[in-house]
Design an enzyme around this catalytic site. Structure first.
Site, short mmCIF file in Angstrom:
data_model
loop_
_atom_site.label_atom_id
_atom_site.label_comp_id
_atom_site.label_asym_id
_atom_site.label_seq_id
_atom_site.Cartn_x
_atom_site.Cartn_y
_atom_site.Cartn_z
CB CYS A 109 -0.95 -0.01 1.19
SG CYS A 109 -1.97 -1.49 1.26
CG HIS A 233 -2.99 3.32 2.58
ND1 HIS A 233 -3.63 3.01 1.39
CD2 HIS A 233 -3.01 2.17 3.32
CE1 HIS A 233 -4.02 1.75 1.42
NE2 HIS A 233 -3.65 1.22 2.58
CG ASN A 263 -6.85 -0.91 1.77
OD1 ASN A 263 -6.17 -0.47 0.85
ND2 ASN A 263 -6.32 -1.42 2.87
O1 UT7 Z 1 -3.84 -1.26 3.80
C1 UT7 Z 1 -3.06 -2.17 4.49
C2 UT7 Z 1 -3.13 -2.06 5.92
N1 UT7 Z 1 -4.39 -2.47 6.47
C3 UT7 Z 1 -4.87 -1.86 7.56
O2 UT7 Z 1 -4.31 -0.90 7.98
C4 UT7 Z 1 -6.06 -2.41 8.29
C5 UT7 Z 1 -5.84 -2.27 9.77
N2 UT7 Z 1 -6.85 -2.90 10.60
C6 UT7 Z 1 -8.13 -2.49 10.64
O3 UT7 Z 1 -8.52 -1.63 9.90
C7 UT7 Z 1 -9.05 -3.13 11.64
O4 UT7 Z 1 -8.29 -3.90 12.55
C8 UT7 Z 1 -10.14 -4.01 11.00
C9 UT7 Z 1 -11.15 -3.12 10.27
C10 UT7 Z 1 -9.54 -5.01 10.03
C11 UT7 Z 1 -10.89 -4.76 12.09
O5 UT7 Z 1 -11.43 -3.88 13.03
P1 UT7 Z 1 -11.23 -4.12 14.59
O6 UT7 Z 1 -11.94 -3.05 15.29
O7 UT7 Z 1 -9.77 -4.29 14.84
O8 UT7 Z 1 -12.04 -5.46 14.79
P2 UT7 Z 1 -11.54 -6.85 15.39
O9 UT7 Z 1 -10.73 -7.58 14.38
O10 UT7 Z 1 -10.95 -6.64 16.74
O11 UT7 Z 1 -12.90 -7.57 15.58
C12 UT7 Z 1 -13.87 -7.09 16.53
C13 UT7 Z 1 -15.10 -7.97 16.43
C14 UT7 Z 1 -14.76 -9.46 16.53
O12 UT7 Z 1 -15.83 -10.10 17.19
P3 UT7 Z 1 -15.72 -10.45 18.74
O13 UT7 Z 1 -14.53 -11.35 18.87
O14 UT7 Z 1 -15.55 -9.14 19.45
O15 UT7 Z 1 -17.02 -11.12 19.03
C15 UT7 Z 1 -14.75 -9.90 15.10
O16 UT7 Z 1 -15.05 -11.27 14.94
O17 UT7 Z 1 -15.71 -7.79 15.15
C16 UT7 Z 1 -15.84 -9.05 14.50
N3 UT7 Z 1 -15.70 -8.83 13.06
C17 UT7 Z 1 -16.73 -8.52 12.29
N4 UT7 Z 1 -18.03 -8.34 12.53
C18 UT7 Z 1 -18.82 -8.01 11.51
C19 UT7 Z 1 -14.57 -8.88 12.32
N5 UT7 Z 1 -14.85 -8.59 11.03
C20 UT7 Z 1 -16.18 -8.36 10.99
C21 UT7 Z 1 -17.07 -8.02 9.96
N6 UT7 Z 1 -18.37 -7.85 10.26
N7 UT7 Z 1 -16.66 -7.84 8.69
#
Ligand code: UT7
Length: 319
Positions: A109, A233, A263
């Protein structure tokens, strides 16, 4: 040493739009979760990296009034090439009729900012016109049954024409970095699908953007308070907010297009730049900060003094 200026810009996205509701209909997710956690509302999906690159490149060349036959080098930033060999830049070179050299650059990226800095280096070695393209089809390496990745990605391309100038160049400062010990956090094995440790990447991303931007600004001899437009980005709206707050750049100076495109990896910064230009957010003389981060991990920032394309005709007449 001769400097360079951006004299043309263009973008291309596939026609097909996939909304959060479209994804919620087939995955265990919701518009509310995606919007709140990422800022994404829709993404464009489809096409090939080469064709999107050709379309964006042609628009940038037309906008600059530059003939592809007069381009010395084409640099294509992509992490989703059409094939392993040859480079996708070969297809873009032929499609546009670029007469000079062409190569792919993969810094995930951060690729577009890496390519922009490399292009300035080529100008300092005597190149007169460079076409820099960021083009991606992340949808091809995404498992559409994996909600953790499927909701994030989009396809698209953005391009700029860089021309040598006898006047002051636009690039005031830059910073490029990499830490390969973190490459397991975001990866796609050959033939596989994208995998990301989102939480860890998030944590590193904010620090990378802040530190890299600070280094580039220091090299330029300016501060974050001087930045008129911040073009980061587009990986997550919360990363953009956290990084800009830590840098002290007010929200109204940040470009956010992730709501429309998701993204798009190395295409996200040129897409955001095109959006800012086309909506009149960039005035000549404005200080612009570009900052990207991604798989590798890599990071890259550039500080530009915007404008100067009006002396393009004079520059071309002299060359
Ligand atoms: O461009 C390259 C670099 N990429 C990035 O910079 C991305 C960086 N990371 C992020 O943007 C975020 O970490 C994400 C958007 C990928 C995820 O967000 P988060 O707030 O870190 O969520 P998480 O992974 O901690 O998940 C929180 C909850 C989990 O459920 P529980 O365990 O709390 O019950 C996940 O299973 O959200 C759940 N979850 C979802 N729920 C609905 C994860 N993905 C989804 C989804 N829809 N798509």
């Amino acid at each position: 040493m001769p400097g360079a200026r951006i004299t043309g810009w263009g973008m291309a996205v596939p026609e097909k739009v996939v909304t959060n509701d479209d994804l919620s209909a087939r995955l265990d997710t919701s518009d509310e979760w995606i919007t709140e956690r990422t800022g994404i509302r829709q993404r464009h999906v489809g096409g090939t990296t080469s064709q999107l690159g050709i379309d964006a490149g042609r628009r940038a060349l037309d906008q600059a009034g530059v003939d592809a036959a007069d381009v010395d080098v084409l640099v294509l930033a992509t992490t989703t090439p059409d094939a392993t060999v040859p480079g996708t830049s070969a297809t873009v070179q032929q499609g546009l009729g670029v007469a000079g050299g062409a190569f792919d650059l993969n810094a995930a990226c951060s690729g577009f900012v890496y390519a922009l800095v490399v292009a300035h280096g080529l100008v300092s070695l005597g190149a007169r016109r460079i076409l820099v393209v960021g083009s991606e089809t992340l949808s091809r390496i995404t498992d559409w049954d994996d909600r953790s990745m499927a909701v994030l990605v989009g396809d698209g391309a953005g391009a700029v024409v860089l021309e040598a100038t006898d006047g002051p160049g636009q690039l005031l400062g830059w910073d490029l970095g990499a830490d390969g010990s973190l490459r397991h956090l975001l990866k796609c094995d050959l033939g596989g699908y994208l995998f990301m440790n989102g939480k860890e990447i998030f944590r590193h991303a904010v620090r990378a953007v802040v530190d890299s931007s600070t280094a580039a600004l220091a090299r330029a001899g300016v501060t974050a308070a001087d930045v008129e437009l911040f073009v980061p980005h587009q990986a997550n709206a919360r990363i953009i907010t956290a990084a800009s707050q830590r840098l002290g750049i007010p929200a109204e100076r940040c470009v956010v297009t992730i709501d429309r495109y998701g993204n798009t990896s190395s295409a996200s910064i040129p897409l955001a730049l095109c959006d800012a230009i086309d909506t009149g957010r960039l005035r000549p003389g404005a200080l612009v900060l570009l900052s990207g981060f991604g798989g590798g991990m890599t990071w890259a920032s550039a500080v530009l003094r915007w404008g100067g394309w009006r002396d393009r005709e004079a520059t071309r007449r002299r060359s």
